[in-house]
Design a protein around this motif. Structure first.
Motif, PDB file in Angstrom:
ATOM      1  N   LYS A 104      -8.679 -43.980  11.429  1.00 33.61           N
ATOM      2  CA  LYS A 104      -8.906 -43.833  12.852  1.00 33.61           C
ATOM      3  C   LYS A 104     -10.002 -44.782  13.303  1.00 33.61           C
ATOM      4  O   LYS A 104      -9.878 -45.465  14.312  1.00 33.61           O
ATOM      5  CB  LYS A 104      -9.309 -42.391  13.170  1.00 33.61           C
ATOM      6  N   ALA A 105     -11.048 -44.810  12.525  1.00 33.88           N
ATOM      7  CA  ALA A 105     -12.169 -45.684  12.866  1.00 33.88           C
ATOM      8  C   ALA A 105     -11.686 -47.123  12.960  1.00 33.88           C
ATOM      9  O   ALA A 105     -12.036 -47.858  13.880  1.00 33.88           O
ATOM     10  CB  ALA A 105     -13.239 -45.565  11.797  1.00 33.88           C
ATOM     11  N   MET A 108     -17.215 -56.063   7.110  1.00 33.95           N
ATOM     12  CA  MET A 108     -18.177 -55.166   6.736  1.00 33.95           C
ATOM     13  C   MET A 108     -18.182 -54.826   5.340  1.00 33.95           C
ATOM     14  O   MET A 108     -17.605 -53.951   4.922  1.00 33.95           O
ATOM     15  CB  MET A 108     -17.782 -53.954   7.320  1.00 33.95           C
ATOM     16  N   SER A 109     -18.817 -55.515   4.600  1.00 34.80           N
ATOM     17  CA  SER A 109     -18.876 -55.200   3.191  1.00 34.80           C
ATOM     18  C   SER A 109     -17.493 -55.166   2.613  1.00 34.80           C
ATOM     19  O   SER A 109     -16.640 -54.429   3.045  1.00 34.80           O
ATOM     20  CB  SER A 109     -19.536 -53.864   2.988  1.00 34.80           C
ATOM     21  N   SER A 112     -27.436 -43.906   5.353  1.00 37.06           N
ATOM     22  CA  SER A 112     -26.256 -44.751   5.493  1.00 37.06           C
ATOM     23  C   SER A 112     -25.141 -44.041   6.247  1.00 37.06           C
ATOM     24  O   SER A 112     -24.518 -44.596   7.148  1.00 37.06           O
ATOM     25  CB  SER A 112     -25.767 -45.143   4.107  1.00 37.06           C
ATOM     26  N   ARG A 113     -24.937 -42.794   5.847  1.00 43.82           N
ATOM     27  CA  ARG A 113     -23.861 -42.058   6.512  1.00 43.82           C
ATOM     28  C   ARG A 113     -24.140 -41.839   7.975  1.00 43.82           C
ATOM     29  O   ARG A 113     -23.253 -41.880   8.812  1.00 43.82           O
ATOM     30  CB  ARG A 113     -23.661 -40.726   5.810  1.00 43.82           C
ATOM     31  N   MET A 114     -25.384 -41.605   8.258  1.00 45.44           N
ATOM     32  CA  MET A 114     -25.739 -41.368   9.636  1.00 45.44           C
ATOM     33  C   MET A 114     -25.430 -42.623  10.444  1.00 45.44           C
ATOM     34  O   MET A 114     -24.820 -42.546  11.505  1.00 45.44           O
ATOM     35  CB  MET A 114     -27.220 -41.047   9.733  1.00 45.44           C
ATOM     36  N   ARG A 115     -25.861 -43.729   9.886  1.00 39.76           N
ATOM     37  CA  ARG A 115     -25.621 -44.971  10.607  1.00 39.76           C
ATOM     38  C   ARG A 115     -24.151 -45.192  10.818  1.00 39.76           C
ATOM     39  O   ARG A 115     -23.703 -45.587  11.883  1.00 39.76           O
ATOM     40  CB  ARG A 115     -26.201 -46.135   9.816  1.00 39.76           C
ATOM     41  N   SER A 116     -23.425 -44.954   9.752  1.00 36.41           N
ATOM     42  CA  SER A 116     -21.987 -45.151   9.829  1.00 36.41           C
ATOM     43  C   SER A 116     -21.387 -44.340  10.968  1.00 36.41           C
ATOM     44  O   SER A 116     -20.618 -44.839  11.783  1.00 36.41           O
ATOM     45  CB  SER A 116     -21.375 -44.722   8.509  1.00 36.41           C
ATOM     46  N   LYS A 117     -21.784 -43.099  10.987  1.00 36.84           N
ATOM     47  CA  LYS A 117     -21.243 -42.224  12.013  1.00 36.84           C
ATOM     48  C   LYS A 117     -21.607 -42.717  13.401  1.00 36.84           C
ATOM     49  O   LYS A 117     -20.792 -42.736  14.310  1.00 36.84           O
ATOM     50  CB  LYS A 117     -21.799 -40.821  11.824  1.00 36.84           C
ATOM     51  N   GLN A 118     -22.844 -43.113  13.494  1.00 38.94           N
ATOM     52  CA  GLN A 118     -23.315 -43.590  14.783  1.00 38.94           C
ATOM     53  C   GLN A 118     -22.529 -44.799  15.240  1.00 38.94           C
ATOM     54  O   GLN A 118     -22.134 -44.913  16.391  1.00 38.94           O
ATOM     55  CB  GLN A 118     -24.784 -43.975  14.659  1.00 38.94           C
ATOM     56  N   LYS A 119     -22.293 -45.655  14.311  1.00 39.35           N
ATOM     57  CA  LYS A 119     -21.574 -46.872  14.642  1.00 39.35           C
ATOM     58  C   LYS A 119     -20.187 -46.531  15.180  1.00 39.35           C
ATOM     59  O   LYS A 119     -19.734 -47.072  16.178  1.00 39.35           O
ATOM     60  CB  LYS A 119     -21.442 -47.754  13.407  1.00 39.35           C
ATOM     61  N   ALA A 120     -19.565 -45.613  14.479  1.00 35.51           N
ATOM     62  CA  ALA A 120     -18.221 -45.213  14.890  1.00 35.51           C
ATOM     63  C   ALA A 120     -18.262 -44.706  16.326  1.00 35.51           C
ATOM     64  O   ALA A 120     -17.410 -45.033  17.150  1.00 35.51           O
ATOM     65  CB  ALA A 120     -17.706 -44.133  13.966  1.00 35.51           C
ATOM     66  N   GLN A 121     -19.281 -43.923  16.570  1.00 35.90           N
ATOM     67  CA  GLN A 121     -19.396 -43.359  17.913  1.00 35.90           C
ATOM     68  C   GLN A 121     -19.573 -44.473  18.928  1.00 35.90           C
ATOM     69  O   GLN A 121     -18.945 -44.476  19.979  1.00 35.90           O
ATOM     70  CB  GLN A 121     -20.613 -42.455  17.946  1.00 35.90           C
TER      71      GLN A 121
END
Lengths: 151, 151
Positions: free
Chosen positions: A83-84, B1-2, B76-85
């Motif tokens: 989805k992302a 991205m990586s 890392s996960r937080m950032r990831s989530k934020q990015k998605a948002q």
DNA sequence: ATAAATTGCGCAATTG
DNA sequence: GCAATTGCGCAATTTA
């Protein structure tokens, strides 16, 4: 969406988790092997046999459930990732479309500008030639009153 | 991205973890059976004592590293989530912008259309009045040749 | 060589 | 009861 429940950052709420898996590179190590059992409260001391339906561990039931869950987790994560990705793609598409639209706008703006100029020119011609004739072949002097930079 | 690196989708790069899992979907199931250590390499069998600096477990070093990693993971996960948002938001913004642009295009199109019509009209007027004068007060007949429905 | 960042994975608690 | 989500920790890899 979904409260994080109340899971503090308690470090190790895990309690057990590790079963005996582990091994790994570094040369496997021993087995943690612990039985969780309930902590302080009035733990029921059920014999290690099979209390009820063997909800302990190793239980076929348990193992099966875990596996199912693992599968579900994998699926869920895959979907999430997909989805992302889709969203990202959508962004790109929209960006492209945006550019196209802006180009179009620019173009239309130019066309409009041209037409307007032409228009004004004629208008002036008419005004100047309120009474036709004469004035030899000049293309009717170009005047510049309005620069017409709409927008 | 990586880059996803080279991690095959080999299912279990883990090493072991598999206990007896597997099976599934289709129904077949086979025993995983652990992998026999490294093939050609020199298998060093170090005693379970302290091979160097007690990198085993429980080690202060170990624990500390784990904790650091856990922290990093969380971050890392937080950032990831934020990015998605953020990406999602970007989609919304772009959508809005798109609509605005389209509106503008429509408007410009209309303006153009009007001007063109006016223009044609005049052109025809001129054509009809190749020789001015007389013809009383008729507004110069309106003709309709080109409907001008550009694009 | 090292610490930080990512990533896949399994567990367990919630949700629906 | 079960599948789907979600937070979390572990370990392997990749980056920096």
């Amino acid at each position: 969406m979904s409260k994080p429940s109340q899971q503090k950052t308690t470090k190790d709420q895990n309690g057990v988790s590790v079963i005996q898996t582990q091994a790994h590179t570094s040369g496997l190590q021993q087995v943690p092997q612990l039985v969780p059992v309930s902590p302080g409260g009035g733990g029921k001391a059920m014999a290690p046999s099979k209390s009820k339906k063997s909800a302990d561990k190793e239980s076929d039931e348990y193992r099966q459930r875990r596996e199912r869950n693992n599968l579900a987790v994998k699926k869920s994560r895959m979907r999430s990732k997909q989805k992302a990705q889709d969203t990202q793609e959508r962004v790109n598409e929209l960006k492209e479309e945006n550019e196209r639209l802006e180009s179009k706008i620019k173009l239309l703006g130019k066309e409009l500008s041209v037409l307007k100029d032409l228009f004004l020119e004629h208008a002036h011609n008419l005004a100047d030639n309120v009474q036709p004739q004469s004035n030899d072949g000049s293309t009717t002097g170009q005047n510049n009153k309005n620069n017409n930079t709409g927008q």
